[in-house]
Scaffold this active site. Sequence first.
Site, PDB file in Angstrom:
ATOM      1  N   ASP A   1       8.810  -6.212  -8.491  1.00  0.00           N
ATOM      2  CA  ASP A   1       9.151  -7.578  -8.895  1.00  0.00           C
ATOM      3  C   ASP A   1       7.983  -8.485  -8.551  1.00  0.00           C
ATOM      4  OD1 ASP A   1      11.312  -8.750  -6.187  1.00  0.00           O
ATOM      5  OD2 ASP A   1       9.522  -7.522  -6.143  1.00  0.00           O
TER       6      ASP A   1
ATOM      7  N   TYR B   1       5.422 -11.316  -7.008  1.00  0.00           N
ATOM      8  CA  TYR B   1       5.185 -11.781  -5.646  1.00  0.00           C
ATOM      9  C   TYR B   1       6.109 -12.963  -5.353  1.00  0.00           C
ATOM     10  CZ  TYR B   1       0.840  -9.052  -5.681  1.00  0.00           C
ATOM     11  OH  TYR B   1      -0.091  -8.036  -5.739  1.00  0.00           O
TER      12      TYR B   1
ATOM     13  N   PHE C   1       1.255  -7.108  -9.912  1.00  0.00           N
ATOM     14  CA  PHE C   1       0.211  -6.968  -8.888  1.00  0.00           C
ATOM     15  C   PHE C   1      -0.855  -8.057  -8.929  1.00  0.00           C
ATOM     16  CE2 PHE C   1       1.778  -2.546  -9.304  1.00  0.00           C
ATOM     17  CZ  PHE C   1       2.150  -2.325  -7.992  1.00  0.00           C
TER      18      PHE C   1
ATOM     19  N   HIS D   1       2.961   4.149  -3.290  1.00  0.00           N
ATOM     20  CA  HIS D   1       2.743   2.735  -3.566  1.00  0.00           C
ATOM     21  C   HIS D   1       1.482   2.276  -2.827  1.00  0.00           C
ATOM     22  CE1 HIS D   1       3.498  -1.612  -3.644  1.00  0.00           C
ATOM     23  NE2 HIS D   1       4.253  -1.360  -4.689  1.00  0.00           N
TER      24      HIS D   1
END
Length: 258
Positions: A84, A86, A97, A213
Amino acid sequence: MTGDLFAQPASALALTCWDPAAWPVAEGWQGLVNGFLASEAGLSLAAFVSARIAAGATVYPPAPFRMLALTPLARVKVVIVGQDPYHGHGQAEGLAFSVPDGVAVPPSLRNILKEVRRGAGQDADVQRPGRAPSGSLRAWAEQGVLLLNTSLTVEDGQPASHAKRGWEVLTTALLRACSEAPGARVFMLWGAHAQALQPVIDRGRHLVLTANHPSPLSAMRGPTPFIGCDHFVQANAWLAKHFEQEIDWLGNCHKTMA
């Protein structure tokens, strides 16, 4: 909303109302988006987000479909899946990102850019003199990298606050559309959340790259550390093999300091 919005100070980057008509999308996405907005899931999501804004919640980003505006379906070469947006003030800009220029680079993105430099044979921990890291991945999006979060809005300071509210219906459909469209693509799935979407992708036609991740908690851990995964190198090799222009990943790692 227009591209001028993203030239404003980061402090202005928040959603003021539910208004998809003001969130333009590029060619190839409109029918799918319109179908979602008219569906039960889309109407429920609209009511939820509108209610949260009315209740005083600060919701990011200001244009949830920005990745669809910058990357037309027919031009998608690579799909990078995030979770989702920031949830920090001024960070989210509608691209997974990515943060606007001038905003401090978050830890996960710092590791992504570190891996880009490492794969290019540069010292991953050394910045070039007179340069500072840029966290905006807009240049990637404009080259055909779809930066897709599975949830497209979030509340300030509340990670995953809009998860499982309906966005996943749309974003899974977008991912499926990328898999079903003509051509061969690269899908980068980092972490268990993104990797759970593998059944949507035709692995017989596309390159699916998986790793941990890039967050500091998992980037260096097994079984598949993100640092050292060579995903950006493998993606360009795949694109070259399929007669596609490679992505200039490195050009996004630095910007000239004022």
